[in-house]
Write a protein that holds these residues in place. Structure first.
Motif, PDB file in Angstrom:
ATOM      1  N   ASN A 137      36.561 125.952  44.383  1.00 30.53           N
ATOM      2  CA  ASN A 137      36.256 125.820  42.959  1.00 30.53           C
ATOM      3  C   ASN A 137      34.756 126.067  42.786  1.00 30.53           C
ATOM      4  OD1 ASN A 137      34.806 122.936  42.449  1.00 30.53           O
ATOM      5  ND2 ASN A 137      36.180 122.853  44.227  1.00 30.53           N
ATOM      6  N   ASP A 138      34.314 126.141  41.481  1.00 29.32           N
ATOM      7  CA  ASP A 138      32.922 126.477  41.181  1.00 29.32           C
ATOM      8  C   ASP A 138      32.046 125.252  40.923  1.00 29.32           C
ATOM      9  OD1 ASP A 138      33.557 129.156  41.373  1.00 29.32           O
ATOM     10  OD2 ASP A 138      34.053 129.329  39.231  1.00 29.32           O
ATOM     11  N   HIS A 139      32.635 124.112  40.628  1.00 31.86           N
ATOM     12  CA  HIS A 139      31.846 122.983  40.137  1.00 31.86           C
ATOM     13  C   HIS A 139      31.732 121.830  41.123  1.00 31.86           C
ATOM     14  CE1 HIS A 139      31.545 124.617  36.018  1.00 31.86           C
ATOM     15  NE2 HIS A 139      32.793 125.048  36.212  1.00 31.86           N
ATOM     16  N   PHE A 140      32.592 121.718  42.118  1.00 34.53           N
ATOM     17  CA  PHE A 140      32.602 120.552  42.991  1.00 34.53           C
ATOM     18  C   PHE A 140      32.616 120.961  44.456  1.00 34.53           C
ATOM     19  CE2 PHE A 140      34.523 119.185  39.017  1.00 34.53           C
ATOM     20  CZ  PHE A 140      33.853 117.991  38.763  1.00 34.53           C
ATOM     21  N   GLU A 141      32.083 120.059  45.279  1.00 35.86           N
ATOM     22  CA  GLU A 141      32.153 120.174  46.720  1.00 35.86           C
ATOM     23  C   GLU A 141      32.441 118.787  47.299  1.00 35.86           C
ATOM     24  OE1 GLU A 141      28.421 121.608  48.052  1.00 35.86           O
ATOM     25  OE2 GLU A 141      27.320 119.823  47.443  1.00 35.86           O
ATOM     26  N   ILE A 142      32.859 118.753  48.565  1.00 32.96           N
ATOM     27  CA  ILE A 142      33.213 117.484  49.192  1.00 32.96           C
ATOM     28  C   ILE A 142      32.145 117.075  50.182  1.00 32.96           C
ATOM     29  CG2 ILE A 142      34.549 118.407  51.134  1.00 32.96           C
ATOM     30  CD1 ILE A 142      36.609 116.144  50.469  1.00 32.96           C
TER      31      ILE A 142
END
Length: 789
Positions: A177-182
């Motif tokens: 996705n473009d908005h989140f990372e883990i």
């Protein structure tokens, strides 16, 4: 050890057993063997050959038994007795046996017999990757405002994997996705995943983002679990709700009904969606009374009356109104509403008892003040003008004082506690408003007692009937008086008026001063005393005390307590024996002699009957049961004996009859001897009969005189009680020829009778149960009380 009592007992037993084995073995070295198996090994699989590893001869196992000392009944491992192999006895769950991620070691104790040896076997259970990572929930939702800056962290659910070591969770993977990372952080309980915002959100472009988080373990092959993550983007709220004006002023009546709408608020917000929706609330800093009287509809902004509006309590209220939108975060606008109250006549008068004597003596004089009353009305003008009065009919009235609306309650008539012991005075106060309002006040007044009533007997005089031979010291009857007063004024004590000589009958009477029970110290005899009279004084305990007297007339009733007395025959020594001589040539029916007897009792108790109790020859003599005459039943024969003995029983007719016996010896003589003996006996017999006749006449005369006097007294007493003329009559009986000598009264139904009994005389015959001895008297129970003791 387990917490179960049986398990603890078993464990203690094995510990004791092992210690005993160690003591037996002494310093003997113990062998130790180590095996390793995976947790997925099947039941029955061989772990290792304990016998060979211990250097034992397999062929000798029949003599030397091997067994595993288990810690529980459901052992995991067992030893094959045939070949000495250690095998899996039940399914192995490493996560159940060894909780945690460290090495899973099981120490077994192998017991060898003949000789006794103990060896330790260590079995290591290696983990296999037989569990997948699991999230506590399948989906996780976040609501994030569009103005949140990048770098904001949101904690995700942590997955759990029961496996240990490399088979546990190794990492988390986030879908593209473009908005989140883990981001993964190592914690005490494992790896914790976080969702990190790396690019600002724009709700107008995309209001919802759907992500997939995968948890992966390190096993081969790898196993994984997934978590669906939904991101809801919230709109930013940047406009405040606005009212049309800052202050509103309104007026309402104080008697406005509850639920009435007072005013409707209106605010506007240029935002869209929930940021535009407005909710109204009262300010948090208002007085508590405002919240009790007014309420605000959160959605419509309508102000309504919630409680009673009272001008006298408060004539103006100020309400702070807040209008908040439903944005995140919400924004709020404010205004003020001023509510003025218009006065109305809604307060009834108040009655206050400033002084009260709730107990008033019954002897107070009219005009005595018992209470002071103050009245007030919170209203003003004509609404506060009060008119008051007592509404019920009581011997009290209201009197106004010099000060307005102050009154006193006074007595207006004499009081009598015995008629009315308590009064409820109801005072009514009414104002002059429109409509007029009223108030009631009730005063409870107790009337206290004074000693103004004497003890009273229900009847005077009292009449009691007492059966003779009463038990000395026992209660014979009781008197009772009542006093209408209370407490000590009504506490009555009794005493007998004792006037006259010490030998007077009252000296033999005793009365219980508390309850009026009268007991006799002697036993009365009807034949000695027929009636007596005394007076009882009843005195209360008041101050000063009051008393009253009652006359008590006591009539002694006869009881069958006198046995018949034989008057003839009587011998010289006083015994009832006599000798009669008759010629042998007399015919049947010849009068041999007559037995004479006397009974001091009266009525049926004095009626005598004669019977032969003993006779030599029943065919020769007969006895008249009423007259006592003995006659021959037949002529004498040559074979009859010359002397006969007759025992005569004389019995009265009482309920429990009494009797006496007389003995008559009849001698049969030749005619010449009889004539010679008769000349000798005639003079002595005439003298004896003259003496007996004299005694009998004196006795009968005395009894008859006493009877006549008794009848005269009774008739005089009855006539003095009533002005009505009554007649008395005897019930007719044709067979009666006796002499009146005794009487006794009794009652049957509504009539009263007098039994008049005869005195037995020669030739008289009275039939028991006849009416010739019954004198009918009128019943006057209404004027006196009759009690039989």
């Amino acid at each position: 050890m387990g917490t179960d009592p049986k398990t603890r007992t078993r464990d203690c037993y094995w510990v004791s057993f092992h210690l005993s084995l160690l003591l037996l073995l002494g310093k003997q070295a113990l062998a130790q063997i180590r095996y390793s198996i995976p947790e997925e090994v099947e039941v029955g699989a061989v772990v290792g050959n304990v016998a060979k590893d211990l250097g034992l001869d397999v062929a000798s196992l029949t003599d030397r038994r091997l067994r595993v000392v288990a810690e529980s009944k459901d052992a995991v491992f067992e030893v094959n007795q045939n070949n000495g192999a250690l095998y899996v006895h039940r399914h192995i769950d490493r996560e159940e046996l060894c909780r945690g991620s460290g090495a899973c070691l099981m120490e077994l104790k192998v017991l060898v017999e003949n000789p006794l040896e103990i060896h330790y076997v260590m079995v290591e259970i290696t983990d296999v990757n037989d569990h997948s990572p699991i999230f506590p929930e399948r989906e996780q939702i976040f609501e994030i405002a569009e103005h949140i800056l990048p770098g904001k962290r949101f904690q995700l659910h942590t997955a759990r994997d029961p496996d240990a070591g490399i088979n546990s969770i190794r990492t988390y993977i986030l879908s593209s996705n473009d908005h989140f990372e883990i981001n993964i952080r190592q914690g005490d309980s494992g790896k914790i995943p976080f969702l990190v915002l790396k690019k600002p959100l724009d709700r107008e472009q995309k209001s919802k983002h759907t992500l997939l988080v995968t948890a992966v373990d390190g096993g081969k092959p790898q196993k994984s679990g997934t978590l669906n993550v939904s991101i809801i983007v919230l709109d930013s709220n940047d406009n405040i709700p606005m009212f049309g004006q800052e202050i509103y002023q309104i007026s309402i009546q104080e008697n406005v009904p509850v639920g009435t709408s007072v005013f409707r608020m209106n605010a506007t917000d240029p935002d869209e969606g929930s940021n535009k929706e407005i909710e109204y609330n009262l300010g948090k800093t208002l007085k508590k009374k405002v919240y009790d009287i007014f309420e605000l509809d959160n959605l419509t902004g309508e102000i309504r009356v919630k409680g009673a509006v009272d001008y006298e309590e408060n004539d103006i209220y100020e309400l702070d109104i807040e209008a908040s939108d439903k944005g995140t975060p919400p924004l709020t606008g404010e205004c003020r509403v001023i509510i003025k109250i218009i006065d109305a006549n809604d307060n009834p008068p108040e009655i206050e008892v400033t002084s009260l004597s709730n107990t008033v003596s019954e002897d107070v004089k009219p005009g005595t003040i018992i209470s002071l009353i103050t009245m007030r009305d919170k209203d003003s003008g004509v609404n506060g003008k009060i008119i008051s009065h007592i509404t019920n009919d009581v011997p009290f009235e209201l009197k106004a004082s010099y000060k307005e609306n102050v009154y006193s309650v006074v007595t207006k008539a004499p009081l009598d506690r015995e008629k009315v012991s308590q009064y409820e005075i109801t005072i009514k106060a009414t104002d002059c408003g429109e409509p007029p309002l009223s108030t009631f006040k009730t005063l409870n007044i107790q009337i206290s007692d004074v000693n103004d009533n004497r003890p009273q007997f229900e009847q005077n005089p009292l009449r009691f009937y007492l059966v003779e031979n009463n038990i000395a010291g026992a209660i014979i009857f009781s008197v009772s008086a009542t006093d209408n007063d209370l407490d000590d004024n009504a506490a009555i004590s009794y005493q007998i008026m004792r006037e006259g000589s010490q030998n007077d009958i009252k000296s033999f009477l005793n009365i219980n001063s508390d309850n009026g029970h009268i007991s006799a110290l002697k036993s009365f005899d009807f034949e000695t005393l027929k009636t007596f009279q005394f007076q009882v004084v009843a005195t209360d305990s008041g101050t000063p005390s009051l008393s009253s007297n009652v006359t008590v007339n006591v009539f002694i009733l006869d009881q069958n307590d006198n046995a018949p007395v034989i008057l003839y025959p009587v011998s010289s020594n006083g015994s009832a024996e006599g000798v009669e001589e008759i010629p042998r040539n007399v015919n049947a029916g010849h009068l041999v002699t007559k037995v004479r007897a006397y009974d001091a009792d009266i009525g049926y108790n004095g009626w005598l009957l004669f019977s032969l109790q003993e006779v030599t020859d029943h065919s020769l003599f007969g006895l008249d049961r009423y007259t006592g005459q003995i006659r021959t039943l037949r002529s004498f024969t040559e074979t009859d004996e010359a002397e006969h003995k007759l025992v005569i029983l004389v019995k009265d007719n009482g309920n429990v009859s009494l009797s006496a016996t007389a003995t008559v010896i009849v001698r049969v003589v030749e005619p010449k001897e009889a004539f010679a003996a008769s000349d000798v006996k005639s003079s002595a017999k005439d003298e004896e009969e003259n003496n007996v006749t004299l005694y009998l006449m004196i006795t009968l005369g005395s009894v008859s005189l006493l009877f006549v006097i008794t009848i005269i007294v009774l008739i005089a007493m009855q006539c003095s009680k009533s002005s009505t003329d009554y007649t008395s009559k005897y019930l007719q009986e044709t067979n009666y020829d006796g002499t009146l000598c005794h009487s006794i009264q009794y009652r049957s139904g509504d009539k009263r009778y007098m039994l008049v009994g005869p005195r037995m005389s020669i030739g008289s015959t009275i039939v028991p149960g006849s009416n010739a001895n019954t004198l009918v008297l009128p019943d006057r129970r209404g004027t006196s009380e009759e009690v039989r003791g």
